[in-house]
Design a protein around this motif. Structure first.
Motif, PDB file in Angstrom:
ATOM      1  N   GLU A   4       0.822  -1.214   0.000  1.00 14.95           N
ATOM      2  CA  GLU A   4       0.000   0.000   0.000  1.00 14.95           C
ATOM      3  C   GLU A   4       0.853   1.260   0.000  1.00 14.95           C
ATOM      4  OE1 GLU A   4      -3.333   0.008  -0.475  1.00 14.95           O
ATOM      5  OE2 GLU A   4      -2.910  -2.117  -0.769  1.00 14.95           O
ATOM      6  N   GLU A   5       2.171   1.088   0.110  1.00 14.72           N
ATOM      7  CA  GLU A   5       3.061   2.246   0.122  1.00 14.72           C
ATOM      8  C   GLU A   5       3.108   2.890  -1.258  1.00 14.72           C
ATOM      9  OE1 GLU A   5       7.747   3.327   1.076  1.00 14.72           O
ATOM     10  OE2 GLU A   5       7.023   1.274   1.254  1.00 14.72           O
ATOM     11  N   THR A   6       2.843   4.194  -1.309  1.00  8.29           N
ATOM     12  CA  THR A   6       2.851   4.922  -2.579  1.00  8.29           C
ATOM     13  C   THR A   6       4.240   5.475  -2.856  1.00  8.29           C
ATOM     14  OG1 THR A   6       0.524   5.556  -2.327  1.00  8.29           O
ATOM     15  CG2 THR A   6       1.837   6.833  -3.875  1.00  8.29           C
ATOM     16  N   VAL A  26      -4.169  14.208 -15.961  1.00  6.21           N
ATOM     17  CA  VAL A  26      -3.858  12.806 -15.674  1.00  6.21           C
ATOM     18  C   VAL A  26      -3.476  12.650 -14.204  1.00  6.21           C
ATOM     19  CG1 VAL A  26      -2.252  10.918 -16.152  1.00  6.21           C
ATOM     20  CG2 VAL A  26      -3.158  12.303 -18.035  1.00  6.21           C
ATOM     21  N   SER A  27      -4.153  11.759 -13.498  1.00  4.54           N
ATOM     22  CA  SER A  27      -3.871  11.505 -12.079  1.00  4.54           C
ATOM     23  C   SER A  27      -3.876   9.997 -11.808  1.00  4.54           C
ATOM     24  CB  SER A  27      -4.916  12.169 -11.178  1.00  4.54           C
ATOM     25  OG  SER A  27      -4.912  13.575 -11.311  1.00  4.54           O
ATOM     26  N   PHE A  28      -2.851   9.517 -11.099  1.00  2.00           N
ATOM     27  CA  PHE A  28      -2.804   8.124 -10.651  1.00  2.00           C
ATOM     28  C   PHE A  28      -1.655   7.959  -9.667  1.00  2.00           C
ATOM     29  CE2 PHE A  28      -0.170   8.367 -14.429  1.00  2.00           C
ATOM     30  CZ  PHE A  28       0.958   7.625 -14.115  1.00  2.00           C
ATOM     31  N   ASP A  29      -1.648   6.844  -8.949  1.00  2.00           N
ATOM     32  CA  ASP A  29      -0.573   6.504  -8.021  1.00  2.00           C
ATOM     33  C   ASP A  29       0.129   5.238  -8.503  1.00  2.00           C
ATOM     34  OD1 ASP A  29      -1.354   8.596  -6.387  1.00  2.00           O
ATOM     35  OD2 ASP A  29      -2.517   7.328  -5.028  1.00  2.00           O
ATOM     36  N   VAL A  30       1.376   5.093  -8.078  1.00  2.00           N
ATOM     37  CA  VAL A  30       2.120   3.857  -8.312  1.00  2.00           C
ATOM     38  C   VAL A  30       2.599   3.369  -6.961  1.00  2.00           C
ATOM     39  CG1 VAL A  30       4.071   2.761  -9.473  1.00  2.00           C
ATOM     40  CG2 VAL A  30       2.907   4.698 -10.573  1.00  2.00           C
ATOM     41  N   GLU A  57      10.575  15.616 -19.969  1.00  2.00           N
ATOM     42  CA  GLU A  57       9.649  16.591 -20.536  1.00  2.00           C
ATOM     43  C   GLU A  57       9.121  17.457 -19.400  1.00  2.00           C
ATOM     44  OE1 GLU A  57       8.849  17.136 -23.613  1.00  2.00           O
ATOM     45  OE2 GLU A  57       9.286  15.303 -24.730  1.00  2.00           O
ATOM     46  N   SER A  58       9.035  18.742 -19.649  1.00  2.00           N
ATOM     47  CA  SER A  58       8.448  19.647 -18.660  1.00  2.00           C
ATOM     48  C   SER A  58       6.926  19.540 -18.730  1.00  2.00           C
ATOM     49  CB  SER A  58       8.880  21.086 -18.941  1.00  2.00           C
ATOM     50  OG  SER A  58       8.452  21.483 -20.235  1.00  2.00           O
ATOM     51  N   ILE A  59       6.275  19.960 -17.662  1.00  2.00           N
ATOM     52  CA  ILE A  59       4.808  19.954 -17.640  1.00  2.00           C
ATOM     53  C   ILE A  59       4.304  21.372 -17.420  1.00  2.00           C
ATOM     54  CG2 ILE A  59       4.611  17.566 -16.864  1.00  2.00           C
ATOM     55  CD1 ILE A  59       4.206  18.590 -14.019  1.00  2.00           C
ATOM     56  N   GLN A  60       3.093  21.636 -17.914  1.00  2.00           N
ATOM     57  CA  GLN A  60       2.504  22.972 -17.754  1.00  2.00           C
ATOM     58  C   GLN A  60       1.810  23.131 -16.402  1.00  2.00           C
ATOM     59  OE1 GLN A  60       2.619  21.616 -21.070  1.00  2.00           O
ATOM     60  NE2 GLN A  60       4.280  23.091 -21.115  1.00  2.00           N
ATOM     61  N   SER A  61       1.219  22.048 -15.923  1.00  5.02           N
ATOM     62  CA  SER A  61       0.561  22.118 -14.614  1.00  5.02           C
ATOM     63  C   SER A  61       0.421  20.714 -14.053  1.00  5.02           C
ATOM     64  CB  SER A  61      -0.819  22.781 -14.724  1.00  5.02           C
ATOM     65  OG  SER A  61      -1.662  22.055 -15.595  1.00  5.02           O
ATOM     66  N   GLY A  62       0.085  20.654 -12.775  1.00  4.91           N
ATOM     67  CA  GLY A  62      -0.005  19.382 -12.077  1.00  4.91           C
ATOM     68  C   GLY A  62       1.260  19.121 -11.273  1.00  4.91           C
ATOM     69  N   THR A  63       1.273  18.004 -10.551  1.00  2.30           N
ATOM     70  CA  THR A  63       2.421  17.671  -9.704  1.00  2.30           C
ATOM     71  C   THR A  63       2.808  16.202  -9.857  1.00  2.30           C
ATOM     72  OG1 THR A  63       0.997  17.153  -7.799  1.00  2.30           O
ATOM     73  CG2 THR A  63       1.857  19.407  -7.961  1.00  2.30           C
ATOM     74  N   ILE A  64       4.107  15.957  -9.685  1.00  2.98           N
ATOM     75  CA  ILE A  64       4.654  14.607  -9.622  1.00  2.98           C
ATOM     76  C   ILE A  64       5.389  14.506  -8.295  1.00  2.98           C
ATOM     77  CG2 ILE A  64       6.235  12.933 -10.663  1.00  2.98           C
ATOM     78  CD1 ILE A  64       5.866  14.506 -13.315  1.00  2.98           C
ATOM     79  N   SER A  65       4.991  13.560  -7.469  1.00  5.79           N
ATOM     80  CA  SER A  65       5.613  13.384  -6.155  1.00  5.79           C
ATOM     81  C   SER A  65       6.256  12.011  -6.069  1.00  5.79           C
ATOM     82  CB  SER A  65       4.580  13.525  -5.031  1.00  5.79           C
ATOM     83  OG  SER A  65       3.936  14.778  -5.079  1.00  5.79           O
ATOM     84  N   PHE A  66       7.421  11.965  -5.419  1.00  6.85           N
ATOM     85  CA  PHE A  66       8.088  10.692  -5.150  1.00  6.85           C
ATOM     86  C   PHE A  66       8.221  10.535  -3.651  1.00  6.85           C
ATOM     87  CE2 PHE A  66      11.903   8.096  -4.407  1.00  6.85           C
ATOM     88  CZ  PHE A  66      11.510   6.944  -5.070  1.00  6.85           C
ATOM     89  N   ARG A  67       7.664   9.470  -3.127  1.00  3.83           N
ATOM     90  CA  ARG A  67       7.645   9.213  -1.676  1.00  3.83           C
ATOM     91  C   ARG A  67       7.122  10.419  -0.899  1.00  3.83           C
ATOM     92  NH1 ARG A  67       9.418   4.727   0.470  1.00  3.83           N
ATOM     93  NH2 ARG A  67      10.700   3.241  -0.685  1.00  3.83           N
ATOM     94  N   LEU A 193      10.035  -5.751  -8.360  1.00 10.72           N
ATOM     95  CA  LEU A 193      10.443  -4.424  -8.789  1.00 10.72           C
ATOM     96  C   LEU A 193       9.217  -3.612  -9.196  1.00 10.72           C
ATOM     97  CD1 LEU A 193      12.784  -2.458  -9.508  1.00 10.72           C
ATOM     98  CD2 LEU A 193      12.739  -3.432 -11.823  1.00 10.72           C
ATOM     99  N   THR A 194       9.150  -2.380  -8.735  1.00  8.87           N
ATOM    100  CA  THR A 194       8.066  -1.478  -9.108  1.00  8.87           C
ATOM    101  C   THR A 194       8.303  -0.990 -10.537  1.00  8.87           C
ATOM    102  OG1 THR A 194       7.963  -0.745  -6.804  1.00  8.87           O
ATOM    103  CG2 THR A 194       6.783   0.589  -8.439  1.00  8.87           C
TER     104      THR A 194
END
Length: 249
Positions: A4-6, A26-30, A57-67, A193-194
Motif C-alpha cells: 500500500e506504500e505509494t 492525468v492523475s494516478f498513483d504507483v 519533458e516539462s509539464i505545464q501544470s499538475g504535480t509529480i511526487s516521489f515518496r 520491482l516497481t
C-alpha cells in the motif's frame, strides 16, 4: 508483492507542446512492488507520460511526487529523482566504443561515485541474471537487438532505482528477439520491482500487470485490473482498441 506504500503520486498532469494538449488532467498513483501497464493507440500520450515522470519533458501544470515529496521541476530535484526513477527506452543508446561492461559501470561510478570493484561485481551479477555474462567484454555492434536491450535494462538496474519506467522497449526489435526481453521483465516483476510499462504487447501486458491504465487522446479513459480490463472493458473506446488484437487462450 504490491504494497500500500505509494512511491509515485501524479496529480492533474497537463502537458502541451503548443499545438494542443498531449496529456490532460492525468492523475494516478504507483505503489511499491506494483506493475502498472499503460496502453493505448499511437499518439495517445503514453511515451510523453513516461518522459514527464522522469523529468525529460516539462509539464505545464499538475504535480509529480516521489515518496510524498513533490519534485519541483528544478535540475537539482530531477537529478536526485532520477537516481530512484530509472528508465529504459526503445533505443538502446549504448556507447559504441565501450564494451558491454564499460557501458554498464559508467553511470554508477561517475554519478553515484561508487567504487569500481563494487560496481563491476554488481554488473557481472546482473549480466548473469539476464543471460549475458559471456558478452561482458564485447562491443554493442556484436550484439543482437534483444541483447542490446537487455544490456540497457541492466544499465538502468545497476543504479538501484526504486521505480523502473519501460517505454515500448520491444518496439524496435525483430519478433524473435521480443521474447527474450519480455522474459527479463517478467522476472523483474516476480522479484517485486516497481514498474511502469508502456507496451503494445497485449498478451505480455495481460500477464505482467497488476493494474492497467488505458490512455485515449491524453486522458485516462479506463483504469482497472488486467482481468477486468481485458475481459470486460467498460468503455466503447477500450473495446474497440482491444478488438484489434488477437489473444491466445
Amino acid at each position: 508483492m504490491k504494497s500500500e506504500e505509494t512511491l509515485l503520486e501524479i496529480r492533474h498532469l497537463h502537458k502541451d507542446y503548443g499545438n494542443g494538449a498531449v496529456l490532460k488532467d492525468v492523475s494516478f498513483d504507483v505503489h511499491k512492488g506494483e506493475v502498472l501497464v499503460v496502453i493505448g493507440s499511437s499518439g495517445c500520450g503514453k511515451s510523453t507520460l513516461l518522459r514527464c515522470l522522469n523529468g525529460l519533458e516539462s509539464i505545464q501544470s499538475g504535480t509529480i511526487s516521489f515518496r510524498g515529496k513533490i519534485i519541483d521541476g528544478s535540475k537539482k530535484d530531477w537529478f536526485q529523482a532520477r537516481q530512484k526513477i530509472g528508465m529504459v527506452f526503445q533505443s538502446y543508446d549504448l556507447f559504441p566504443h565501450k564494451t558491454v561492461l564499460e557501458n554498464i559501470i559508467l553511470a554508477p561510478m561517475k554519478v553515484q561515485k561508487r567504487p569500481r570493484a563494487e560496481v563491476v561485481e554488481e554488473a557481472e551479477n546482473l549480466l548473469k541474471r539476464v543471460g549475458l555474462y559471456d558478452k561482458k567484454d564485447v562491443y554493442p555492434r556484436q550484439l543482437s537487438g534483444g541483447q542490446k536491450q537487455r544490456v540497457a535494462i541492466v544499465r538502468a538496474l545497476i543504479m538501484n532505482p526504486e521505480v523502473m519506467l519501460f517505454d515500448e522497449v520491444t518496439a524496435a526489435l525483430d519478433p524473435e528477439m521480443v521474447r527474450e526481453v519480455l522474459d527479463v521483465m517478467l522476472e523483474l516483476a516476480k522479484k517485486g520491482l516497481t514498474m511502469v510499462i508502456v507496451t503494445h504487447e497485449m498478451q505480455f501486458a495481460k500477464a505482467v500487470a497488476d493494474r492497467v491504465i488505458f490512455l485515449d487522446s491524453g486522458e485516462i479513459a479506463e483504469e482497472d485490473t488486467p482481468e477486468n480490463f481485458f475481459t470486460c472493458p467498460k468503455t466503447e473506446r477500450a473495446r474497440s482498441f482491444l478488438n484489434t488484437f488477437v489473444f491466445e487462450e
